[in-house]
Design an enzyme around this catalytic site. Structure first.
Site, PDB file in Angstrom:
ATOM      1  N   ARG A 392      14.420  73.927  61.609  1.00 22.59           N
ATOM      2  CA  ARG A 392      13.541  73.173  62.510  1.00 22.59           C
ATOM      3  C   ARG A 392      12.549  74.153  63.123  1.00 22.59           C
ATOM      4  O   ARG A 392      12.895  75.308  63.382  1.00 22.59           O
ATOM      5  CB  ARG A 392      14.336  72.471  63.611  1.00 22.59           C
ATOM      6  CG  ARG A 392      15.356  71.468  63.091  1.00 22.59           C
ATOM      7  CD  ARG A 392      15.975  70.662  64.232  1.00 22.59           C
ATOM      8  NE  ARG A 392      17.148  69.928  63.785  1.00 22.59           N
ATOM      9  CZ  ARG A 392      17.112  68.747  63.173  1.00 22.59           C
ATOM     10  NH1 ARG A 392      15.944  68.182  62.936  1.00 22.59           N
ATOM     11  NH2 ARG A 392      18.226  68.140  62.799  1.00 22.59           N
ATOM     12  N   ARG A 422      16.901  66.306  59.513  1.00 24.19           N
ATOM     13  CA  ARG A 422      16.711  64.912  59.927  1.00 24.19           C
ATOM     14  C   ARG A 422      15.733  64.761  61.075  1.00 24.19           C
ATOM     15  O   ARG A 422      15.824  65.435  62.090  1.00 24.19           O
ATOM     16  CB  ARG A 422      18.049  64.285  60.316  1.00 24.19           C
ATOM     17  CG  ARG A 422      17.991  62.761  60.401  1.00 24.19           C
ATOM     18  CD  ARG A 422      19.313  62.179  60.812  1.00 24.19           C
ATOM     19  NE  ARG A 422      20.391  62.491  59.910  1.00 24.19           N
ATOM     20  CZ  ARG A 422      20.642  61.841  58.783  1.00 24.19           C
ATOM     21  NH1 ARG A 422      19.846  60.851  58.415  1.00 24.19           N
ATOM     22  NH2 ARG A 422      21.664  62.175  58.034  1.00 24.19           N
ATOM     23  N   HIS A 452      21.223  75.315  55.676  1.00 26.02           N
ATOM     24  CA  HIS A 452      21.407  75.262  57.126  1.00 26.02           C
ATOM     25  C   HIS A 452      21.635  76.646  57.726  1.00 26.02           C
ATOM     26  O   HIS A 452      21.684  76.808  58.938  1.00 26.02           O
ATOM     27  CB  HIS A 452      22.597  74.345  57.451  1.00 26.02           C
ATOM     28  CG  HIS A 452      22.733  73.993  58.889  1.00 26.02           C
ATOM     29  ND1 HIS A 452      23.745  74.491  59.692  1.00 26.02           N
ATOM     30  CD2 HIS A 452      21.973  73.194  59.685  1.00 26.02           C
ATOM     31  CE1 HIS A 452      23.615  74.001  60.911  1.00 26.02           C
ATOM     32  NE2 HIS A 452      22.548  73.225  60.944  1.00 26.02           N
ATOM     33  N   TYR A 481      19.128  75.697  74.165  1.00 28.81           N
ATOM     34  CA  TYR A 481      20.398  75.801  73.440  1.00 28.81           C
ATOM     35  C   TYR A 481      20.979  77.197  73.614  1.00 28.81           C
ATOM     36  O   TYR A 481      20.251  78.191  73.607  1.00 28.81           O
ATOM     37  CB  TYR A 481      20.195  75.590  71.929  1.00 28.81           C
ATOM     38  CG  TYR A 481      19.774  74.220  71.487  1.00 28.81           C
ATOM     39  CD1 TYR A 481      19.305  73.256  72.383  1.00 28.81           C
ATOM     40  CD2 TYR A 481      19.826  73.868  70.143  1.00 28.81           C
ATOM     41  CE1 TYR A 481      18.918  72.004  71.955  1.00 28.81           C
ATOM     42  CE2 TYR A 481      19.442  72.610  69.702  1.00 28.81           C
ATOM     43  CZ  TYR A 481      18.973  71.686  70.617  1.00 28.81           C
ATOM     44  OH  TYR A 481      18.587  70.448  70.182  1.00 28.81           O
TER      45      TYR A 481
END
Length: 698
Positions: A392, A422, A452, A481
């Site tokens: 991302r 997604r 990933h 995060y």
């Protein structure tokens, strides 16, 4: 207490085959509902700053929307599948969906109660959410002017009787269903209109003129309600009744593997197909007339499997994440500016990494330090190549800018970008094209395997080095995060990270890894081996333990293996933020397993594994959770941490988390989410203590 007696409220699947070591397993999606409720519980805490409580309500709502778009949509697809060979799966999905619906109805009531309480608490602080019936004359004049100057060109009603299907409209928006009453008091079925609220243009909350020192805000919903006579001016209506509703569509993409086109084209088509997904959930104002609700439901083409939830006056409350701060910084978390490590601010950062392993822990440490690594690589004469994985990306990604700079400076730059991240597919496609135009070699991962892993490889004549992270190389995520980045020039690790890139370029060929745990190659096998090592130690009468911080634990084989380890005497202490399929505290099964679920100002995202290993502890960090998809269907990497200083800090992160009685919740499979307790039961907040500890070390 017999855990099995709680099945109706817990979603426990009792495994009856003798081959199953475990009898207890919480279905993934039921455990997710329990997780999202932990977020809702934060919104109810008086100890949480008031505006942050609103934000938690918004996060809860946003999470639920995505959950229905993806997970509930998947359950519906399984139930509707006519294949006789998956009869058992259909039965399980139907049972799970029933449980989710029950929990959703329960939590919806809890959400409404919490929201009303927060509104009352806002009023005690002089912040008022007023509706269309509570306006002063001055505020009414302000709204009329606001309509004439702004809303007039953005509120276009559609008559419901003239519309074919509502499902063609966007489910990211919120709607007003308006019942129009004629001057003679007559109410006709055809006199029902729909107004799509222009939230993207004006926001969900409109600041009104203050009223005797009171700060006044208004939902855009209520602004439009007040303006209905202006919207329908000149027509034969005298009264208006408006009810908010929203719907959610199946967000799964339809990607045809048979289409002979490029990856970019396939994913682009898939994103477009998502917009045409079938509606699967309707959330509406409980006071809406039944005939109007029936019209909306019919226009959405909902069936008995789809969820319909009666709620309060307002919906789509993900917008609470952007509630105006009203100049009240005292009602938000106190600022915690990211820290810079002094030892990493002197001279060449690439040389510092070659001297000794380094690490960063976001958002406590600044993400700018990682950007320094990329920037120096982009301009250093000795750097020949840069390779990285991107999952991302930030809206204005400085990571990509640094990579483009490297390419323009003659470096060989390779970027592996995951097009199937997604809801970020369209953004990643756009970035891919920009990087290709700049001369970067862009790879779109491996068909059938999401990439990933979070890796950066820098090839240099002075010595290669790598960065292995637990989270995305994303500036925005790094502010919200908790993630770790290990930076090392350790030759075996560097060599194996390079091999991972080779595997991505030429997949499905055997690649040996001695140091890294790599999916789908051998991570599962090595994790089982590490757990078996602790079981062996316990059976020999030695101290045996596993400590882990992870996002999700749902893989059935690993759940069984953890139960086996607990039964053998291994102490297992876990920090699990999200889905957790474990049932803890069951005698002779899981009574040595403890799970703490922490919800706080930062989203807990880092993955850390510690195995006792007979006194010679083994440490790993990386991108993989303990889910089947991560172990079997993705390219994931967990890297060993050999530096003793970093090991001490990783242990501190987990130990602080296990002491967190302020933000922690007992995750035991019951869904009760009781507060976490320790032997001393003293109040302790891990995120606050970590920041303070890092600051004291400067």
């Amino acid at each position: 207490m017999d855990v099995r007696s709680l099945w109706p409220i817990r979603g426990v699947i009792i495994m009856k085959t003798k081959k199953e070591i475990s009898k207890y397993y919480i279905e993934r999606d039921v455990s997710w509902m329990y997780f999202n409720q932990r977020i809702l519980l934060e919104a109810a805490k008086k100890s949480v700053p008031l505006l942050e409580r609103l934000s938690f309500l918004g996060i809860y709502s946003n999470n639920l929307d995505e959950f229905f778009r993806v997970r509930v949509a998947t359950l519906n697809r399984i139930i509707e599948c006519g294949d006789k060979e998956i009869r058992k799966e259909r039965e399980n999905a139907a049972r799970e969906l029933k449980q989710i619906s029950r929990l959703n109805a329960l939590y919806t009531c809890q959400f409404e109660e919490t929201f009303q309480q927060v509104v009352q608490d806002l009023e005690e602080q002089g912040i008022y959410l007023v509706n269309e019936r509570q306006l002063t004359e001055r505020q009414e004049a302000y709204i009329r002017a606001f309509y004439q100057n702004n809303l007039n060109g953005s509120t276009f009603p559609f008559f419901l009787s003239e519309m074919k299907l509502l499902g063609e409209m966007a489910d990211s928006d919120i709607y007003l269903a308006v019942s129009l009453i004629r001057k003679n008091g007559e109410r006709r079925k055809k006199d029902c209109a729909l107004i799509e609220m222009p939230v993207s243009e004006f926001g969900r909350f409109i600041r009104l003129p203050d009223d005797e020192g009171k700060i006044c805000l208004m939902f855009l919903d209520d602004v439009i309600r007040f303006c209905l006579p202006l919207i329908f001016v000149g027509m034969e209506y005298e009264q208006y009744e408006a009810y908010t509703f929203k719907f959610t569509k199946d967000a799964e993409m339809e990607i045809d593997p048979e289409v002979r086109s490029g990856v970019l084209e396939k994913v682009s088509k898939g994103v477009k197909s998502r917009k045409k997904g079938n509606p699967i959930r309707l959330v509406y104002d409980a006071t809406i007339p039944k005939d109007l609700l029936r019209q909306i439901s019919n226009k959405l083409n909902l069936d008995k499997l789809d969820t319909q939830v009666a709620g309060g006056r307002y919906h789509n409350l993900k917008d609470l994440m952007r509630f105006p701060d009203c100049g009240r910084a005292d009602l938000k978390f106190p600022p915690q500016p990211p820290l810079f490590k002094p030892e990493m601010e002197q001279g060449s950062i690439l040389s510092l990494i070659r001297e000794k392993d380094r690490y960063l822990h976001y958002p406590y440490h600044s993400f700018s330090t990682y950007l320094r690594v990329l920037r120096e690589a982009a301009i250093s004469k000795d750097v020949k190549c840069v390779k990285t994985t991107l999952y991302r990306l930030a809206k204005d990604s400085r990571v990509v800018k640094a990579l483009i700079c490297a390419a323009k400076n003659g470096k060989s730059v390779t970027v592996v970008i995951e097009l199937l991240a997604r809801f970020d597919e369209a953004s990643n496609i756009s970035w891919s094209k920009k990087m290709q135009d700049a001369g970067i070699r862009v790879l779109f991962g491996v068909e059938g395997l999401k990439v990933h892993s979070k890796l950066t490889y820098i090839g240099s004549s002075k010595g290669d080095l790598v960065c292995v992270s637990t989270g995305n190389f994303h500036e925005g995520n790094a502010r919200a995060y908790t993630d770790l980045t290990l930076m090392t020039a350790n030759r075996p690790i560097v060599r194996e990270v390079k091999t991972v890139f080779d595997f991505i370029e030429k997949p499905y060929s055997p690649k040996p890894f001695r140091h890294l745990l790599v999916s789908p190659n051998d991570m599962r096998k090595k994790l089982v081996g590490l757990i078996d090592g602790e079981i062996k130690q316990a059976k020999a009468g030695n101290q045996a333990y596993i400590m882990a911080k992870i996002n999700h634990v749902t893989d059935r084989a690993l759940v069984r293996k953890l139960y086996e380890a607990s039964a053998a005497g291994v102490r297992i202490d876990l920090l699990v933020r999200g889905n957790c399929s474990l049932v803890t505290g069951v005698p002779k099964v899981s009574d040595r397993i403890r799970v703490n679920g922490i919800i706080d100002r930062y989203l807990e995202h880092s993955r850390i594994l510690i195995f006792g290993n007979g006194g010679n502890e083994r440490y790993y960090i990386g991108s993989a959770d303990w889910m089947t998809r991560n172990l079997d269907n993705r390219i994931e990497v967990m890297a060993p941490v050999y530096d003793p200083d970093i090991q001490r800090d990783l242990r501190r992160v987990i130990e602080f988390g296990l002491r967190d009685t302020t933000q922690g919740h007992i995750v035991d499979g019951s869904g009760r989410n009781l507060p976490w307790t320790t032997e001393d039961n003293l109040p302790f907040r891990s995120q606050e203590a970590l920041y303070r500890g890092y600051k004291e070390e400067l």
